[in-house]
Write a protein that holds these residues in place. Structure first.
Motif, short mmCIF file in Angstrom:
data_model
loop_
_atom_site.label_atom_id
_atom_site.label_comp_id
_atom_site.label_asym_id
_atom_site.label_seq_id
_atom_site.Cartn_x
_atom_site.Cartn_y
_atom_site.Cartn_z
N GLY A 1 0.83 -1.20 0.00
CA GLY A 1 0.00 0.00 0.00
C GLY A 1 0.86 1.25 0.00
O GLY A 1 0.35 2.36 0.12
N ALA A 2 2.17 1.06 -0.13
CA ALA A 2 3.07 2.22 -0.13
C ALA A 2 2.82 3.06 -1.37
O ALA A 2 2.74 2.55 -2.48
N LEU A 3 2.68 4.37 -1.18
CA LEU A 3 2.46 5.27 -2.32
C LEU A 3 3.79 5.60 -2.99
O LEU A 3 4.85 5.50 -2.38
N ASP A 4 3.71 6.00 -4.25
CA ASP A 4 4.92 6.36 -4.98
C ASP A 4 5.69 7.48 -4.27
O ASP A 4 6.90 7.59 -4.43
N ALA A 5 4.94 8.29 -3.49
CA ALA A 5 5.58 9.41 -2.79
C ALA A 5 6.72 8.94 -1.87
O ALA A 5 7.65 9.69 -1.62
N VAL A 6 6.66 7.69 -1.41
CA VAL A 6 7.74 7.16 -0.56
C VAL A 6 9.08 7.29 -1.28
O VAL A 6 10.10 7.59 -0.67
N TRP A 7 9.03 7.11 -2.59
CA TRP A 7 10.26 7.17 -3.36
C TRP A 7 10.44 8.52 -4.06
O TRP A 7 11.54 9.03 -4.16
N SER A 8 9.32 9.12 -4.53
CA SER A 8 9.44 10.35 -5.29
C SER A 8 9.63 11.57 -4.39
O SER A 8 10.15 12.60 -4.81
N LYS A 9 9.19 11.45 -3.13
CA LYS A 9 9.41 12.56 -2.19
C LYS A 9 10.27 12.03 -1.04
O LYS A 9 9.88 12.09 0.13
N ARG A 10 11.40 11.48 -1.43
CA ARG A 10 12.22 10.75 -0.48
C ARG A 10 12.70 11.61 0.70
O ARG A 10 12.71 11.15 1.84
N ALA A 11 13.10 12.84 0.40
CA ALA A 11 13.64 13.69 1.47
C ALA A 11 12.58 13.92 2.55
O ALA A 11 12.87 13.81 3.75
N GLU A 12 11.34 14.20 2.10
CA GLU A 12 10.25 14.42 3.05
C GLU A 12 9.97 13.13 3.83
O GLU A 12 9.77 13.15 5.06
N PHE A 13 9.97 12.02 3.12
CA PHE A 13 9.72 10.73 3.76
C PHE A 13 10.76 10.45 4.85
O PHE A 13 10.43 10.03 5.96
N GLU A 14 12.00 10.72 4.52
CA GLU A 14 13.07 10.46 5.50
C GLU A 14 12.99 11.40 6.69
O GLU A 14 13.27 11.01 7.83
N LYS A 15 12.56 12.64 6.40
CA LYS A 15 12.39 13.61 7.48
C LYS A 15 11.31 13.11 8.47
O LYS A 15 11.50 13.14 9.69
N ARG A 16 10.21 12.62 7.92
CA ARG A 16 9.12 12.13 8.76
C ARG A 16 9.56 10.90 9.55
O ARG A 16 9.20 10.74 10.71
N ALA A 17 10.32 10.04 8.89
CA ALA A 17 10.79 8.84 9.57
C ALA A 17 11.66 9.22 10.76
O ALA A 17 11.61 8.59 11.82
N LYS A 18 12.45 10.28 10.58
CA LYS A 18 13.31 10.75 11.68
C LYS A 18 12.47 11.25 12.83
O LYS A 18 12.80 11.04 14.00
N GLU A 19 11.38 11.95 12.50
CA GLU A 19 10.48 12.44 13.55
C GLU A 19 9.91 11.28 14.36
O GLU A 19 9.78 11.35 15.58
N THR A 20 9.56 10.21 13.65
CA THR A 20 9.04 9.03 14.34
C THR A 20 10.10 8.42 15.24
O THR A 20 9.83 8.09 16.40
N ALA A 21 11.31 8.31 14.71
CA ALA A 21 12.40 7.73 15.51
C ALA A 21 12.63 8.57 16.77
O ALA A 21 12.84 8.03 17.86
N LYS A 22 12.56 9.88 16.60
CA LYS A 22 12.75 10.78 17.74
C LYS A 22 11.62 10.60 18.76
O LYS A 22 11.85 10.50 19.96
N ALA A 23 10.40 10.54 18.23
CA ALA A 23 9.23 10.41 19.11
C ALA A 23 9.24 9.08 19.86
O ALA A 23 8.87 9.01 21.03
N VAL A 24 9.69 8.04 19.19
CA VAL A 24 9.70 6.73 19.84
C VAL A 24 10.79 6.69 20.92
O VAL A 24 10.62 6.06 21.97
N GLY A 25 11.90 7.39 20.67
CA GLY A 25 12.97 7.48 21.66
C GLY A 25 12.49 8.20 22.92
O GLY A 25 12.73 7.75 24.05
N ALA A 26 11.78 9.29 22.70
CA ALA A 26 11.25 10.06 23.83
C ALA A 26 10.23 9.24 24.61
O ALA A 26 10.22 9.25 25.85
N PHE A 27 9.41 8.51 23.88
CA PHE A 27 8.40 7.67 24.54
C PHE A 27 9.08 6.60 25.39
O PHE A 27 8.70 6.35 26.54
N SER A 28 10.10 5.99 24.83
CA SER A 28 10.81 4.93 25.53
C SER A 28 11.44 5.45 26.82
O SER A 28 11.42 4.78 27.86
N LYS A 29 11.97 6.65 26.75
CA LYS A 29 12.64 7.23 27.90
C LYS A 29 11.65 7.42 29.07
O LYS A 29 11.94 7.02 30.20
N VAL A 30 10.49 7.99 28.79
CA VAL A 30 9.54 8.21 29.88
C VAL A 30 8.87 6.91 30.32
O VAL A 30 8.54 6.73 31.49
#
Lengths: 132, 302
Positions: A71-100
């Protein structure tokens, strides 16, 4: 064998399993946070598991894994920079969640869980086709 | 003296015609209506960073490609010249100010159930938004759908105009949920499968479709245990309508994430509960929808 040599079908199956595991831990953590179940001691375990599955989301979406049972949209590849930015936000959010979660502070964990949830939904909104 | 009397009469008439006070109260009500009705989701070309409500979002359906028009108060390209009664007629009857029928890609089939009060609040809200000059884009449809006169026949078959009427045999919560789901949030427009003519398939209300807008697979949200959400609890649906998380930890994406983020999460918890109560009171319909495999790009042209 390098990842790029793997069959696209197998990569897609793999990433779906990783996503399913993520969903399962989100569901479990959510039930604890909402006070539906009393497994407070396990919350940190779920959070650590989520850290592991969400550490590097873009790695789950290599080139040539954009067709087939996905179900992955083409945007995963065509808007790669944005996709990677969002993935980083998730990684950051999950780290913060784990800490608390590790501190056992349910209230702070609830807020961090919400932030994390919003990154899940945000990414699905722009990069995943609606599916069953 | 005579003139003063007439002025008074005119004033009186005007007051009678506009029972909703012009204070700021209806605007916040209007914003809620606006959000849950999802106006912005279709009338803004977000993908291309288009101006809010200036139109242009591409809505690809099995019947053709529709582009939502500009609904900002711009006089030339928007609805700046409309009067309130034009707006009410558009949403209530699916007829534009110049008398042509709208395609049901504009879900007046649902909006017709809105109360007069909510329609007027929505109108007041839209009037207060900034005007943007942006000409409308023509729909891309097969020639036989270009004949708008045919829409009169379509409406005769599939459209029953009129505001929502309370069902006395159901609870107040159910009725509130029905109003929100059927009129305002128009769940069925996406979640109910359509026949070849674009009308709803009878007996399949909310049963999902693999031919949703923009090629989406829209899930079955009836209470069927196998193919719907019959295994969810109502409280889990309430949670989903706010946070987007399903009971198995998945998150809403695509159009539904927009529906939640821009609309449903602004409702009161009681309203979300009412929607869930209404959805869970619907009969189960066994109807599996699944996604086609995505084709490799250079493979699709065989």
């Amino acid at each position: 064998m390098s990842a790029s040599a793997a069959e696209p079908e197998d990569i897609i199956k793999y990433r779906k399993n990783v996503m399913k595991a993520t969903g399962a831990h989100m569901g479990a953590a959510g039930a604890i946070i909402q006070g539906k179940v009393d497994y407070k001691k396990s919350l940190a375990d779920h959070a650590r598991a989520l850290e592991a599955t969400m550490r590097d989301v873009p790695a789950l979406f290599p080139k040539d894994s954009d067709f087939g049972d996905t179900g992955a949209l083409d945007a995963v590849w065509s808007k790669r920079a944005e996709f990677e930015k969002r993935a980083k936000e998730t990684a950051k959010a999950v780290g913060a969640f784990s800490k608390v979660a590790a501190k056992g502070d349910l209230k702070a964990a609830g807020a961090a869980f919400k932030t994390l949830s919003d990154t899940c939904k945000g990414c699905h909104k722009d990069f995943r086709k609606e599916e069953k | 003296m005579r003139q003063a009397g007439m002025t008074a009469a005119v004033l009186l008439l005007m007051t009678a015609a506009v029972p909703v006070p012009a204070a700021s109260a209806p605007v916040s009500r209007g914003e809620l209506i606006y959000r849950v009705a999802g106006c912005e989701n279709c009338h803004t070309d977000r993908e291309n960073k288009g101006a809010r409500l200036a139109g242009g979002r591409k809505l690809a359906t099995p019947l053709g490609v529709f582009y939502a028009p500009n609904i900002t108060p711009d006089n030339e390209t928007g609805i700046g010249r409309w009067r309130e009664q034009d707006f009410v007629r558009a949403l209530r009857d699916g007829i534009s100010p110049d008398g042509t029928h709208y395609y049901p890609s504009f879900p007046y089939t649902s909006y017709t159930r809105l109360t007069d009060e909510d329609l007027r609040a929505l109108w007041a809200y839209l009037r207060a938004q900034p005007a943007v000059r942006q000409p409308n884009r023509a729909h891309e449809l097969p020639w036989y759908l270009g004949l708008r006169a045919l829409l009169a026949g379509w409406k005769w078959l599939y459209f029953t105009p009129g505001a929502y009427t309370t069902r006395a045999d159901m609870s107040a919560e159910w009725n509130r949920g029905a109003y929100l789901a059927e009129a305002l949030a128009h769940c069925g427009e996406c979640h109910t499968p359509r026949n070849a003519l674009g009308g709803f398939r009878k007996g399949y209300y909310l049963a999902g479709t693999s031919e949703g807008p923009e090629g989406g697979v829209i899930p079955n949200i009836t209470t069927d245990k196998k193919t719907g959400i019959g295994r969810w609890r109502a409280s889990e649906l309430v949670e989903y309508l706010e946070s987007g998380m399903t009971p198995d930890g998945d998150f809403a994406g695509d159009l539904m994430a927009e529906v939640i983020d821009n609309g449903l999460k602004f409702l009161t918890p009681g309203d979300r509960k009412a929607i869930a109560a209404y959805v869970f009171a619907q009969p189960p319909v066994e109807h599996a929808v699944r996604r086609e495999k995505k084709k490799k790009k250079d493979e699709s042209e065989f």
